[in-house]
Design an enzyme around this catalytic site. Sequence first.
Site, PDB file in Angstrom:
ATOM      1  N   THR A 132       0.796  -1.070  -0.266  1.00  0.00           N
ATOM      2  CA  THR A 132       0.034  -0.080  -0.074  1.00  0.00           C
ATOM      3  C   THR A 132       0.707   1.310   0.004  1.00  0.00           C
ATOM      4  O   THR A 132       1.949   1.201   0.615  1.00  0.00           O
ATOM      5  CB  THR A 132      -0.883  -0.049   1.256  1.00  0.00           C
ATOM      6  OG1 THR A 132      -1.586   1.212   1.257  1.00  0.00           O
ATOM      7  CG2 THR A 132       0.064  -0.306   2.570  1.00  0.00           C
ATOM      8  N   LYS A 162       2.198  -3.233   7.309  1.00  0.00           N
ATOM      9  CA  LYS A 162       2.502  -3.465   5.885  1.00  0.00           C
ATOM     10  C   LYS A 162       3.888  -2.904   5.504  1.00  0.00           C
ATOM     11  O   LYS A 162       4.486  -3.831   4.985  1.00  0.00           O
ATOM     12  CB  LYS A 162       1.262  -2.627   4.935  1.00  0.00           C
ATOM     13  CG  LYS A 162      -0.049  -2.833   5.007  1.00  0.00           C
ATOM     14  CD  LYS A 162      -0.212  -4.597   4.443  1.00  0.00           C
ATOM     15  CE  LYS A 162      -0.067  -4.556   3.212  1.00  0.00           C
ATOM     16  NZ  LYS A 162      -0.429  -5.764   2.459  1.00  0.00           N
TER      17      LYS A 162
HETATM   18  P1  NAD Z   1      -9.693  -7.246   2.000  1.00  0.00           P
HETATM   19  O1  NAD Z   1      -9.493  -6.884   3.246  1.00  0.00           O
HETATM   20  O2  NAD Z   1     -10.751  -7.067   1.226  1.00  0.00           O
HETATM   21  O3  NAD Z   1      -9.529  -8.811   1.522  1.00  0.00           O
HETATM   22  C1  NAD Z   1      -8.311  -9.331   2.386  1.00  0.00           C
HETATM   23  C2  NAD Z   1      -8.466 -11.012   2.187  1.00  0.00           C
HETATM   24  O4  NAD Z   1      -7.572 -11.618   2.960  1.00  0.00           O
HETATM   25  C3  NAD Z   1      -9.648 -11.486   2.533  1.00  0.00           C
HETATM   26  O5  NAD Z   1     -10.296 -12.194   1.631  1.00  0.00           O
HETATM   27  C4  NAD Z   1      -9.402 -12.150   3.838  1.00  0.00           C
HETATM   28  O6  NAD Z   1     -10.290 -13.503   4.149  1.00  0.00           O
HETATM   29  C5  NAD Z   1      -8.140 -12.715   3.694  1.00  0.00           C
HETATM   30  N1  NAD Z   1      -7.441 -12.870   4.636  1.00  0.00           N
HETATM   31  C6  NAD Z   1      -7.424 -12.080   5.989  1.00  0.00           C
HETATM   32  N2  NAD Z   1      -6.518 -12.709   6.765  1.00  0.00           N
HETATM   33  C7  NAD Z   1      -6.090 -13.831   6.238  1.00  0.00           C
HETATM   34  C8  NAD Z   1      -5.236 -14.998   6.842  1.00  0.00           C
HETATM   35  N3  NAD Z   1      -4.574 -14.799   8.076  1.00  0.00           N
HETATM   36  N4  NAD Z   1      -5.073 -15.967   5.993  1.00  0.00           N
HETATM   37  C9  NAD Z   1      -5.803 -16.051   4.873  1.00  0.00           C
HETATM   38  N5  NAD Z   1      -6.224 -15.012   4.261  1.00  0.00           N
HETATM   39  C10 NAD Z   1      -6.609 -14.055   5.194  1.00  0.00           C
HETATM   40  O7  NAD Z   1      -8.410  -6.565   1.225  1.00  0.00           O
HETATM   41  P2  NAD Z   1      -8.237  -5.635   0.052  1.00  0.00           P
HETATM   42  O8  NAD Z   1      -8.813  -4.364   0.146  1.00  0.00           O
HETATM   43  O9  NAD Z   1      -8.578  -6.486  -0.998  1.00  0.00           O
HETATM   44  O10 NAD Z   1      -6.875  -5.700   0.048  1.00  0.00           O
HETATM   45  C11 NAD Z   1      -5.900  -6.618  -0.270  1.00  0.00           C
HETATM   46  C12 NAD Z   1      -4.451  -6.496  -0.606  1.00  0.00           C
HETATM   47  O11 NAD Z   1      -4.039  -5.110  -1.060  1.00  0.00           O
HETATM   48  C13 NAD Z   1      -3.685  -6.137   1.129  1.00  0.00           C
HETATM   49  O12 NAD Z   1      -2.611  -6.720   1.253  1.00  0.00           O
HETATM   50  C14 NAD Z   1      -3.890  -4.709   1.313  1.00  0.00           C
HETATM   51  O13 NAD Z   1      -2.986  -4.074   2.110  1.00  0.00           O
HETATM   52  C15 NAD Z   1      -3.422  -4.232  -0.244  1.00  0.00           C
HETATM   53  N6  NAD Z   1      -3.909  -2.892  -0.739  1.00  0.00           N
HETATM   54  C16 NAD Z   1      -5.165  -2.558  -0.214  1.00  0.00           C
HETATM   55  C17 NAD Z   1      -5.788  -1.318  -1.123  1.00  0.00           C
HETATM   56  C18 NAD Z   1      -7.098  -0.824  -1.007  1.00  0.00           C
HETATM   57  O14 NAD Z   1      -7.624   0.365  -1.404  1.00  0.00           O
HETATM   58  N7  NAD Z   1      -8.108  -1.688  -0.715  1.00  0.00           N
HETATM   59  C19 NAD Z   1      -4.789  -0.406  -1.771  1.00  0.00           C
HETATM   60  C20 NAD Z   1      -3.266  -0.898  -1.680  1.00  0.00           C
HETATM   61  C21 NAD Z   1      -2.920  -2.003  -1.228  1.00  0.00           C
HETATM   62  O1  DAU Z   2      -4.061   4.033   0.432  1.00  0.00           O
HETATM   63  C1  DAU Z   2      -4.391   2.596   0.337  1.00  0.00           C
HETATM   64  C2  DAU Z   2      -5.259   2.136   1.433  1.00  0.00           C
HETATM   65  O2  DAU Z   2      -6.410   2.530   1.217  1.00  0.00           O
HETATM   66  C3  DAU Z   2      -5.303   0.760   1.645  1.00  0.00           C
HETATM   67  O3  DAU Z   2      -4.055   0.078   1.895  1.00  0.00           O
HETATM   68  C4  DAU Z   2      -6.176   0.349   2.624  1.00  0.00           C
HETATM   69  O4  DAU Z   2      -6.324  -1.264   2.809  1.00  0.00           O
HETATM   70  C5  DAU Z   2      -7.568   0.760   2.236  1.00  0.00           C
HETATM   71  O5  DAU Z   2      -8.511   0.476   3.518  1.00  0.00           O
HETATM   72  C6  DAU Z   2      -7.491   2.121   2.177  1.00  0.00           C
HETATM   73  O6  DAU Z   2      -7.325   2.903   3.274  1.00  0.00           O
HETATM   74  P1  DAU Z   2      -7.949   4.538   3.787  1.00  0.00           P
HETATM   75  O7  DAU Z   2      -7.858   4.682   5.245  1.00  0.00           O
HETATM   76  O8  DAU Z   2      -7.526   5.391   3.118  1.00  0.00           O
HETATM   77  O9  DAU Z   2      -9.576   4.063   3.332  1.00  0.00           O
HETATM   78  P2  DAU Z   2     -11.018   4.202   4.104  1.00  0.00           P
HETATM   79  O10 DAU Z   2     -11.972   3.862   3.066  1.00  0.00           O
HETATM   80  O11 DAU Z   2     -11.260   3.645   5.347  1.00  0.00           O
HETATM   81  O12 DAU Z   2     -10.895   5.782   4.199  1.00  0.00           O
HETATM   82  C7  DAU Z   2     -10.780   6.662   3.218  1.00  0.00           C
HETATM   83  C8  DAU Z   2     -10.841   8.252   3.735  1.00  0.00           C
HETATM   84  O13 DAU Z   2     -12.182   8.332   4.447  1.00  0.00           O
HETATM   85  C9  DAU Z   2      -9.868   8.201   4.799  1.00  0.00           C
HETATM   86  O14 DAU Z   2      -9.505   9.530   4.790  1.00  0.00           O
HETATM   87  C10 DAU Z   2     -11.023   8.022   6.223  1.00  0.00           C
HETATM   88  C11 DAU Z   2     -12.203   8.359   5.728  1.00  0.00           C
HETATM   89  N1  DAU Z   2     -13.512   8.087   6.230  1.00  0.00           N
HETATM   90  C12 DAU Z   2     -13.591   6.812   6.117  1.00  0.00           C
HETATM   91  C13 DAU Z   2     -14.736   5.900   6.551  1.00  0.00           C
HETATM   92  C14 DAU Z   2     -14.813   4.514   6.801  1.00  0.00           C
HETATM   93  C15 DAU Z   2     -14.469   8.687   6.571  1.00  0.00           C
HETATM   94  O15 DAU Z   2     -14.462   9.981   6.426  1.00  0.00           O
HETATM   95  N2  DAU Z   2     -15.494   8.134   7.105  1.00  0.00           N
HETATM   96  C16 DAU Z   2     -15.817   6.796   7.073  1.00  0.00           C
HETATM   97  O16 DAU Z   2     -16.646   6.314   7.602  1.00  0.00           O
END
Ligand code: NAD
Ligand code: DAU
Length: 352
Positions: A132, A162
């Site tokens: 991330t 991370k």
């Molecule tokens: P998510 O929370 O939607 O999914 C995570 C998945 O991992 C789930 O299916 C969960 O069951 C599985 N998991 C959790 N713990 C586990 C364990 N101990 N063993 C096996 N499986 C397990 O997450 P996401 O948003 O899809 O993110 C996926 C990856 O991408 C993460 O590594 C996150 O750090 C990274 N990432 C996410 C974002 C974002 O915006 N969501 C951005 C950049 C990087």
């Molecule tokens: O930048 C990448 C990351 O983006 C990933 O690594 C993470 O897994 C992913 O969850 C995300 O993190 P953020 O904390 O940026 O995402 P989130 O959707 O939780 O929040 C986005 C922004 O919105 C953040 O500034 C917090 C704000 N927020 C979030 C929630 C859930 C609110 O204002 N209200 C809310 O209810």
Amino acid sequence: MSKKILITGGAGFIGSHVVRLFVTRYPDYQIHNLDALTYAGNLANLSDIENAPNYQFIKGDITDRQFIDGLFAGNLYDGVIHLAAESHVDRSISDPMAFVNTNVTGTVNLLNAALKSWKNDPEGRRFYHVSTDEVYGELHDPEDFFREDTAYDPRSPYSASKAASDHFVRAYHNTFGLPVVISNCSNNYGPNHFPEKLIPLMINNILNNRPLPVYGKGENIRDWLYVIDHARAIDIIFHKGGNGETYNIGGENEWKNIDLVNLLCRLMDEKLGRPEGTSAQLITYVTDRAGHDLRYAIDATKLRSRLGWAPSVNFEEGLARTVEWYLSNQAWLEGVTSGNYQSYYEQMYGKR
Ligand code: NAD
Ligand code: DAU
């Protein structure tokens, strides 16, 4: 050429899009999806490909070292694409240890297993760690962007876990010669996003006429990328990225939270046939997230110029597709929000 690939966290948001892309794009590859099915994992995300002949789901926990060692003893993988993680910042504030266990210990378990399995024949293999942009901390100067050589400065238990996992992946490359590649991506959005995260939470609350909790003054900035474009980047980096290299992935699409929430309110009013301004009345400013990072913004020049990646979906199109997906998949939303799920805000401060 045929390959056997282990994708971890494939039942989650981004992982399910990566699994689908690899299963459909590479019919010669055998794809194993390893997932513990935590609250964030949902096999319904993959119902369209669950019977594909080149796909297999394996339920298992990356923190279980014996299980992981056994999996690698029974399968010689050509590649690992590691997405399994605890991913929500707010949860990391309530329960940091879960993030240490899965994100750090789980990653090291996988590194050890890959190292052992590949030690006699590492050629052509690859451990891809999906990370991330939050490892870089927060930005203040509007002219600044996260680059691959930006110093790490994680500020939440999530980003610290991370960052630690990234360090372990690089350490295994430097110390043991494990073939690795890392990417650091900005905020994703799109179908199958769990409704604890900003965009799906707001869509779900608008649908249900519930308050829209905006943390602090809503002035924090995130760079949003459509999830399919992240999956496409992972495909390109997995196949063409340099050994030991890091690539930043981002949408060059920065939004202040409050502007994004207002945009979603307008889009939803239009889609639901509500008078303009109806949903915006649900906006509620609430106590800020502890240690809330101000701004994330990615410079993806390296990925664009060296590997030829560019986003394929602009924000207007991506957000419209996302809203439509949630409106057409309300059973999915109900499925993941029933049970005892509560938003972070509700856990901390109770229902409003
Ligand atoms: P998510 O929370 O939607 O999914 C995570 C998945 O991992 C789930 O299916 C969960 O069951 C599985 N998991 C959790 N713990 C586990 C364990 N101990 N063993 C096996 N499986 C397990 O997450 P996401 O948003 O899809 O993110 C996926 C990856 O991408 C993460 O590594 C996150 O750090 C990274 N990432 C996410 C974002 C974002 O915006 N969501 C951005 C950049 C990087
Ligand atoms: O930048 C990448 C990351 O983006 C990933 O690594 C993470 O897994 C992913 O969850 C995300 O993190 P953020 O904390 O940026 O995402 P989130 O959707 O939780 O929040 C986005 C922004 O919105 C953040 O500034 C917090 C704000 N927020 C979030 C929630 C859930 C609110 O204002 N209200 C809310 O209810």
